[in-house]
Design a protein around this motif. Sequence first.
Motif, PDB file in Angstrom:
ATOM      1  N   ALA A   1       0.820  -1.210   0.000  1.00  0.00           N
ATOM      2  CA  ALA A   1       0.000   0.000   0.000  1.00  0.00           C
ATOM      3  C   ALA A   1       0.854   1.260   0.000  1.00  0.00           C
ATOM      4  O   ALA A   1       2.006   1.256   0.441  1.00  0.00           O
ATOM      5  CB  ALA A   1      -0.921  -0.007   1.219  1.00  0.00           C
ATOM      6  N   ARG A   2       0.295   2.339  -0.494  1.00  0.00           N
ATOM      7  CA  ARG A   2       0.942   3.640  -0.470  1.00  0.00           C
ATOM      8  C   ARG A   2       0.665   4.319   0.864  1.00  0.00           C
ATOM      9  O   ARG A   2      -0.307   4.018   1.538  1.00  0.00           O
ATOM     10  CB  ARG A   2       0.425   4.520  -1.603  1.00  0.00           C
ATOM     11  CG  ARG A   2       1.142   4.368  -2.952  1.00  0.00           C
ATOM     12  CD  ARG A   2       1.460   2.970  -3.313  1.00  0.00           C
ATOM     13  NE  ARG A   2       2.151   2.846  -4.607  1.00  0.00           N
ATOM     14  CZ  ARG A   2       2.629   1.712  -5.065  1.00  0.00           C
ATOM     15  NH1 ARG A   2       2.525   0.598  -4.340  1.00  0.00           N
ATOM     16  NH2 ARG A   2       3.236   1.658  -6.228  1.00  0.00           N
ATOM     17  N   LEU A   3       1.534   5.253   1.211  1.00  0.00           N
ATOM     18  CA  LEU A   3       1.367   5.986   2.457  1.00  0.00           C
ATOM     19  C   LEU A   3       0.103   6.837   2.404  1.00  0.00           C
ATOM     20  O   LEU A   3      -0.133   7.562   1.430  1.00  0.00           O
ATOM     21  CB  LEU A   3       2.582   6.873   2.703  1.00  0.00           C
ATOM     22  CG  LEU A   3       2.526   7.790   3.930  1.00  0.00           C
ATOM     23  CD1 LEU A   3       2.469   6.964   5.208  1.00  0.00           C
ATOM     24  CD2 LEU A   3       3.724   8.731   3.968  1.00  0.00           C
ATOM     25  N   ASP A   4      -0.695   6.746   3.449  1.00  0.00           N
ATOM     26  CA  ASP A   4      -1.917   7.539   3.563  1.00  0.00           C
ATOM     27  C   ASP A   4      -1.995   8.081   4.983  1.00  0.00           C
ATOM     28  O   ASP A   4      -2.492   7.415   5.889  1.00  0.00           O
ATOM     29  CB  ASP A   4      -3.142   6.681   3.243  1.00  0.00           C
ATOM     30  CG  ASP A   4      -4.442   7.472   3.299  1.00  0.00           C
ATOM     31  OD1 ASP A   4      -4.385   8.705   3.527  1.00  0.00           O
ATOM     32  OD2 ASP A   4      -5.526   6.866   3.135  1.00  0.00           O
ATOM     33  N   ILE A   5      -1.473   9.305   5.171  1.00  0.00           N
ATOM     34  CA  ILE A   5      -1.411   9.867   6.517  1.00  0.00           C
ATOM     35  C   ILE A   5      -2.795  10.222   7.055  1.00  0.00           C
ATOM     36  O   ILE A   5      -2.938  10.500   8.254  1.00  0.00           O
ATOM     37  CB  ILE A   5      -0.497  11.104   6.562  1.00  0.00           C
ATOM     38  CG1 ILE A   5      -1.020  12.191   5.614  1.00  0.00           C
ATOM     39  CG2 ILE A   5       0.930  10.721   6.235  1.00  0.00           C
ATOM     40  CD1 ILE A   5      -0.252  13.505   5.722  1.00  0.00           C
TER      41      ILE A   5
END
Length: 496
Positions: free
Chosen positions: A309-313
Amino acid sequence: MLQSIAQTRRFWVPALVLLVSLLVYGVNYGSPKSMFWDENYHITSGQKYIDGTLFMELHPPLGKLLIGAGEALFGGNEDLDKRAFNRTDYLDGSDVPEGMSFTGFRFASTFLMATSVLFFYGIVWRITRRTWVAAGFSALLIFDNALVVHSRAAMLEGIQLFFILAALYYFVHILTRGKPLRLPQYAWLGVLVGLVVSVKLNGAVLLLLFVMVWGVDQWDNIKAWRWKAMLQRLATTVPAAVLPIIAVFASLLYVHIALGENIVGNKTYKASEEYLEEVRADRSHSLRAFYHGSLDNIRYMLEYSDGVARLDICKPGENGSYAIGWPLGNKSINYRWDKNTVNGEVKVRYIQIIANPIVWFSVAAGIVLSIGLILSRFVYGNPVKDNRQFYWVLAFTTLYVSYMTAILQIDRVMYLYHYLVPLVFGMLNLAMVFTYIFRDDVIANRRHTMINLGLFVLLVIGVFAWFSPFSYGLPINEDQFEARNWFELWQMNVVR
């Protein structure tokens, strides 16, 4: 008598440094008696090697092989039913047999990381030739809370850092011994770098060491622009360096494939029919199995990496963070917590990766100073007071900046512990910057400089002790937690 002590100092000081490191990293490392963070993956993989189960994984095999070897040698869990380990890649805590010990699985990471301080000490000593400088800066590696908590687990970073520091020590050794560089030195360095990338592929940053070695080797030809001589040297040094890396990586991949003798359930990891045919025929050790298995394992690594997964803050509970904030400790991760109420007071045992701010901020300051020094030399042409020491600053700063630059290109989610490798580069760089700035004092062994370094080390140890509840899972209440929640950017959350 005093002369005799001075003569043996070269040996008893690193022995004392090692003893302290073993105590800090090794005491009660089997606690907590439950898995946390990536142990759910790596312990599962280690047990698969013991049981001879076929599997594929994101990372190369060496780290998990050593985790499994530690369990096979020291685990003491032989009588427990661990069949559940072979049916999954992520073992849920409810599937862990009651009474299971984790000391075997955690042995390799814990003790390789602890003993790696000898390589760190040796690197600084060979460059500075000052025992007190080497011992003082070795304290940064020993008393960093993030390194301690992460390495006292069945994780890969402690194992990889052992081989990284071994490679760096050999790199420094061959450049400081005062002898011409030969092809065997390139080859042995290739072996060590091969071990590094066989744990995690991010260790490929050490390929820069060959560029540096070649630069030293061919410095006279470079200054005179003798292109033909340089190309001739490249024709021999490149194979001498690269072939050992390939041989080490391929050999360990062969071991990984050969040990996968059994297919459990339908866990084939989309392996090719040719590979599965060899395994089912009890020929997992054959060259045909190695050929097809290698292709399948590499394909699986690439597909797995693409699927992360991509970073999702904005996602609740996101533990990932941007690499730009790592030098200041962003973002701390609560690996595990256990809450108990004693006499009406809630106390929590945290296993949490958190920076020792004295170490991390000092490393960051050292990098800033180094970059300023390098720019002043190459952009503005300012003279340097010690060419030899300047180039060591340049070497370790290059490793740090190159790693961070590469990480900033990755858009998948990354975590604070991915900073541990450049953090160690930065610790070594800090020792180089200190020696450069205080060159005359270091050469003269000035007492006030020794005292100042000693006070800095005491500050590092004191702050480490203050944050040690997060490293060793010591129970603290809410007020004690908040007293350690120093910076908002750490994003620490108390468990109530």
